[in-house]
Design a protein around this motif. Structure first.
Motif, PDB file in Angstrom:
ATOM      1  N   ASP A  84       0.804  -1.222   0.000  1.00  0.00           N
ATOM      2  CA  ASP A  84       0.000   0.000   0.000  1.00  0.00           C
ATOM      3  C   ASP A  84       0.837   1.271   0.000  1.00  0.00           C
ATOM      4  N   GLY A  85       2.159   1.111  -0.104  1.00  0.00           N
ATOM      5  CA  GLY A  85       3.018   2.284  -0.140  1.00  0.00           C
ATOM      6  C   GLY A  85       3.510   2.746   1.211  1.00  0.00           C
ATOM      7  N   TYR A  86       3.089   2.063   2.276  1.00  0.00           N
ATOM      8  CA  TYR A  86       3.490   2.482   3.618  1.00  0.00           C
ATOM      9  C   TYR A  86       4.635   1.644   4.183  1.00  0.00           C
ATOM     10  N   THR A  87       5.133   0.710   3.383  1.00  0.00           N
ATOM     11  CA  THR A  87       6.346  -0.027   3.725  1.00  0.00           C
ATOM     12  C   THR A  87       7.284   0.051   2.535  1.00  0.00           C
ATOM     13  N   GLY A 257       3.003  -5.424  -6.124  1.00  0.00           N
ATOM     14  CA  GLY A 257       1.570  -5.137  -6.119  1.00  0.00           C
ATOM     15  C   GLY A 257       1.232  -3.740  -5.640  1.00  0.00           C
ATOM     16  N   THR A 258       2.227  -2.981  -5.196  1.00  0.00           N
ATOM     17  CA  THR A 258       1.978  -1.593  -4.813  1.00  0.00           C
ATOM     18  C   THR A 258       1.486  -0.844  -6.050  1.00  0.00           C
ATOM     19  N   PRO A 259       0.363  -0.136  -5.962  1.00  0.00           N
ATOM     20  CA  PRO A 259      -0.212   0.521  -7.145  1.00  0.00           C
ATOM     21  C   PRO A 259       0.782   1.439  -7.863  1.00  0.00           C
ATOM     22  N   LYS A 260       0.732   1.424  -9.172  1.00  0.00           N
ATOM     23  CA  LYS A 260       1.663   2.231  -9.964  1.00  0.00           C
ATOM     24  C   LYS A 260       1.596   3.718  -9.624  1.00  0.00           C
ATOM     25  N   PRO A 261       0.394   4.284  -9.426  1.00  0.00           N
ATOM     26  CA  PRO A 261       0.365   5.707  -9.058  1.00  0.00           C
ATOM     27  C   PRO A 261       1.132   6.001  -7.762  1.00  0.00           C
ATOM     28  N   VAL A 262       1.116   5.055  -6.828  1.00  0.00           N
ATOM     29  CA  VAL A 262       1.858   5.226  -5.578  1.00  0.00           C
ATOM     30  C   VAL A 262       3.355   5.154  -5.849  1.00  0.00           C
ATOM     31  N   ILE A 263       3.755   4.184  -6.680  1.00  0.00           N
ATOM     32  CA  ILE A 263       5.164   4.057  -7.049  1.00  0.00           C
ATOM     33  C   ILE A 263       5.637   5.338  -7.744  1.00  0.00           C
ATOM     34  N   ASP A 264       4.802   5.885  -8.614  1.00  0.00           N
ATOM     35  CA  ASP A 264       5.159   7.119  -9.315  1.00  0.00           C
ATOM     36  C   ASP A 264       5.341   8.272  -8.329  1.00  0.00           C
TER      37      ASP A 264
END
Length: 324
Positions: A84-87, A257-264
């Motif tokens: 989820d982008g928090y780790t 699996g972390t969403p691409k928008p979060v990775i961006d």
């Protein structure tokens, strides 16, 4: 038809949820896992980058040190974390050598993570205790070959940057040294400073201050050209070990699996951090610099990781140094 329709609806709902999550991200504190002890060179890089990224994201990024097994314990934790982008995960070259060094990994070095971007290439230095008799690399190599059973080489443990550099050194000069592994760079450096071990190869982020303080001797740097921070120190190549080049690159990852928008979002924050004057100056003080913007992107880290796995695999196999 009904089943297909329901699956399509579910997929759209999941996509919508991911997009909403990404638009609001981040809304709370982020944890960055560093798979080594606090105070080491990778921890130093992580804390500098995390501070600047946190300012951009307007959320605190805390560092959690999860050491052990050459970084694989921390990597395994991140691989299992909620995507989820928090780790986040910040690791060095060891991410590419673990597949060769460890026969059993609970994760895949490439497929279990989403790359965020490369951070920096840290040069390494060949150093020795203050009273080591050799005055330059030529004398050191001669001394090592004549006293190979007596000379002790310290490293920070299997899979550490100092371990990898040591393997390359021993292969390059055709000598098997008495290796003394430690549980981290800190203890290894402490014993080098105390004269309990003779030589070590380690990152400039850990050796520069000790070298400039006259507490240890330096014999060479592992870069193609001399370092601006230590212009009087020759490269290993010019000092007598042709082709000896190794840099300890650092990369940032998130769970698969972390969403691409979060990775961006994370990648943009990382690239902003690497342009931060404070970060650039601190890196310069430690004998390194941020990578170019094009390399601080997910696709660049993914390609680099694959190439490094291919590079180190044969070297590790030849050395025959494995862990279960």
């Amino acid at each position: 038809m009904k089943t297909t329709f329901l699956r399509t609806v579910a997929a759209i709902a999941l996509l919508g949820s991911a997009m909403a999550h990404a638009q609001n991200y981040p809304t709370r504190t982020i944890t960055m896992i560093v798979p080594f002890a606090a105070g080491g060179p990778t921890d130093t890089v992580a804390r500098l980058v995390a501070q600047s990224m946190g300012n951009t994201l307007k959320q605190q990024i805390i560092i959690e040190n999860v050491g052990g097994a050459g970084g694989t314990i921390g990597a395994a934790r991140v691989a299992k974390a909620t995507p989820d982008g928090y780790t986040l995960f910040l690791h060095h070259i060891g991410q590419s050598t673990a597949p060769g060094l460890y026969r059993k990994l609970s994760y895949n070095a490439i497929d279990s993570f989403e790359p965020v971007g490369l951070i920096t290439d840290v040069p390494m230095t060949l150093v020795a205790k203050k009273d080591f008799p050799a005055k330059d690399l030529k004398e050191l190599l001669a001394y090592v070959k004549a006293n190979k059973t007596k000379v002790t080489y310290a490293n920070a443990g299997l899979g550490s940057a100092s371990h990898l550099c040591g393997m390359l050194l021993q292969t390059a000069i055709g000598v098997d040294l008495t290796t003394v592994p430690y549980k981290g760079t800190g203890p290894a450096m402490n014993d080098l400073l105390g004269g309990q071990v003779d030589i070590m190869c380690d990152q400039t982020t850990n050796t520069t201050s000790q070298i400039k303080g006259g507490k240890i001797k330096v014999y060479g740097v592992t870069t193609k050209t001399r370092l601006a921070s230590m212009p009087d120190v020759p490269t290993m190549n010019e000092a007598g070990v042709p082709g000896f080049e190794v840099a300890v690159w650092h990369g940032m990852y998130a769970p698969k699996g972390t969403p691409k928008p979060v990775i961006d979002t994370l990648s943009n924050a990382l690239r902003t951090a690497l342009k931060d004057p404070v970060v650039k100056q601190r890196f310069a003080d430690l004998g390194t610099e941020p990578v170019a913007d094009a390399r601080a992107r997910p696709e660049a880290l993914k390609a680099h990781l694959k190439s490094e796995i291919d590079r180190w695999g044969p070297i590790i196999t030849k050395a025959g140094q494995y862990a279960d």
